[in-house]
Scaffold this motif. Structure first.
Motif, mmCIF file in Angstrom:
data_model
loop_
_atom_site.group_PDB
_atom_site.id
_atom_site.type_symbol
_atom_site.label_atom_id
_atom_site.label_comp_id
_atom_site.label_asym_id
_atom_site.label_seq_id
_atom_site.Cartn_x
_atom_site.Cartn_y
_atom_site.Cartn_z
ATOM 1 N N ASP A 1 32.530 77.953 68.418
ATOM 2 C CA ASP A 1 32.539 79.087 67.488
ATOM 3 C C ASP A 1 32.248 78.621 66.067
ATOM 4 O O ASP A 1 31.433 79.215 65.359
ATOM 5 C CB ASP A 1 33.912 79.777 67.515
ATOM 6 N N LEU B 1 28.529 77.295 65.718
ATOM 7 C CA LEU B 1 27.549 78.384 65.709
ATOM 8 C C LEU B 1 27.667 79.196 64.428
ATOM 9 O O LEU B 1 26.660 79.571 63.821
ATOM 10 C CB LEU B 1 27.744 79.299 66.924
ATOM 11 N N PHE B 2 28.896 79.441 64.000
ATOM 12 C CA PHE B 2 29.117 80.205 62.762
ATOM 13 C C PHE B 2 28.490 79.461 61.580
ATOM 14 O O PHE B 2 27.865 80.077 60.708
ATOM 15 C CB PHE B 2 30.613 80.422 62.539
ATOM 16 N N GLY C 1 25.939 77.472 61.685
ATOM 17 C CA GLY C 1 24.484 77.592 61.789
ATOM 18 C C GLY C 1 23.986 78.969 61.383
ATOM 19 O O GLY C 1 22.957 79.106 60.710
ATOM 20 N N ILE C 2 24.708 79.995 61.777
ATOM 21 C CA ILE C 2 24.304 81.374 61.483
ATOM 22 C C ILE C 2 24.393 81.673 59.992
ATOM 23 O O ILE C 2 23.509 82.304 59.418
ATOM 24 C CB ILE C 2 25.205 82.369 62.260
ATOM 25 N N THR C 3 25.482 81.226 59.369
ATOM 26 C CA THR C 3 25.710 81.584 57.966
ATOM 27 C C THR C 3 25.115 80.569 57.001
ATOM 28 O O THR C 3 24.943 80.868 55.824
ATOM 29 C CB THR C 3 27.223 81.667 57.654
ATOM 30 N N GLY C 4 24.848 79.369 57.482
ATOM 31 C CA GLY C 4 24.393 78.325 56.582
ATOM 32 C C GLY C 4 25.537 77.615 55.877
ATOM 33 O O GLY C 4 25.321 76.756 55.029
ATOM 34 N N ASP C 5 26.774 77.951 56.224
ATOM 35 C CA ASP C 5 27.920 77.295 55.578
ATOM 36 C C ASP C 5 28.268 76.012 56.333
ATOM 37 O O ASP C 5 29.128 75.982 57.205
ATOM 38 C CB ASP C 5 29.126 78.237 55.525
ATOM 39 N N LEU C 6 27.557 74.964 55.974
ATOM 40 C CA LEU C 6 27.701 73.660 56.611
ATOM 41 C C LEU C 6 28.612 72.767 55.770
ATOM 42 O O LEU C 6 28.475 71.541 55.769
ATOM 43 C CB LEU C 6 26.318 73.029 56.801
#
Lengths: 138, 138, 138, 138
Positions: free
Chosen positions: B25, B28-29, B31-36
């Motif tokens: 979770d 993937l989150f 990757g989706i949001t760009g919050d790395l």
């Protein structure tokens, strides 16, 4: 990778992150959060709504704000303490969303920062407005 | 699948959704949001922080709130207009988070609803507190 | 979140779940199951078949049936003991599929339930037909 | 990539596919199908069940059968017409599942094939039993 400390920040500092929101983003987000609302994953039902088709989760747009804060301003080491969000307009699959954060208040003695956080679509329309409160890295 | 209209709702109505948050979770989150942010995806760096390990994105927990509103209370057809969030404690990989919404205010003439929205971990500790404003389906 | 017990169920009870099937769904399903049959993930080869393009895995449609049983009828706590499936027509990428379950037989002394389980596309065409056997929560 | 035609098949032909089922598989499967049953995604609730923890979706195991049929026996070009499934035992996160198909009946004039389809875990315990009907490529 270390974010900016209070000393390295000033009112008016800005940063942004921009991404085209895909069907994949919306579907994975639905699975992760459990928000399988037909507005997001049912094209037939979504076409009957005022939005005339599937829209992204508001919280997915908010996730881009989280990206700006955690990656750039203040950046790594930041502790995210609060967020206010107003969802002003729908984000559609294929929209390119820019999340922007701007320092608007600094409470130095408490190491707390307030930022205006807005998301815009590719036409410049504001889709999310709000404020974040964070603690920059020390 | 249609959510509750204003007439079918009353102050004190509650609903919840609960899920164990996995590494999948969080990744993937990210990757989706760009919050790395390393706090979420870098175990080595995250171990050096006060949280002593990787934590989930605050906005992922907020996504579970979105699931409650969009799926159960009021449910499908709801328009999400605003959300205030206070991130009170970290969500760790493996935590089981319950998002709960409770109707606290009804502005019938404007078709607007205010809900208290809280997330708790498996120990009953509140990790997110806040309020949502929505327009139930008509 | 607790599903319906035998006492709370009766012949004719129905529930459904509906979703637009995307390319993302098909590709992730292929990766999870290992079913990388060209019919699902090779547009060039799939165009040469009688289906004239990529189609979703039959078992992905069956997964929507599983969602109805596990989420709504009987819901959480249900033990899934068997499923018969007839794949009647292809599900294409972009189709909106409704999975429907209806209680057709109750063996109360064994706590066993039989449900007719069908999937329909957006044109009302039945794409999967069959029966599920489950044990509702006690 | 072309599967076996009726002429290239005989009673007793066998093929299999084996995979370790991960938490990621289960969580993605939940998101794709909408089956967010706590048995699959809520460790706290799942520990209270007879399975003492989260289990994979039965239909995920069935997906491995689909992989055998579509990839190896008969392979690409096969049309999947039906499947009977008995879910005999739970599949847990971390289990290594072998799906096996064996030709048990050939109706040459109708180009139809019946296969016994079973899934086993790493201890050799049968977790799914059933039969598939397919049309091999011509």
């Amino acid at each position: 990778m270390k974010g900016k400390t209070m000393n390295e920040l000033k009112i008016g500092d800005k940063a942004s992150f921009e991404k085209t929101i895909t069907e994949t983003d919306v579907y994975l987000f639905a699975g992760i959060t459990g928000d399988l609302n037909p507005a997001h994953i049912n094209q037939v039902e979504a076409e009957k709504t005022i939005f005339k088709g599937r829209i992204a989760h508001g919280m997915l747009g908010a996730g881009l704000i989280s990206a700006v804060l955690g990656m750039y301003l203040p950046g790594p080491g930041t502790i995210y303490t609060g967020q206010e969000l107003k969802f002003l307009a729908p984000v559609r699959i294929g929209d390119t969303i820019k999340a922007e954060a701007e320092v608007v208040e600094m409470i130095v003695e408490k190491n707390r920062l307030k930022l205006r956080t807005c998301c815009y679509n590719q036409e410049g329309k504001m889709v999310i407005d709000g404020f974040a409160t964070v603690m920059p890295p020390k």
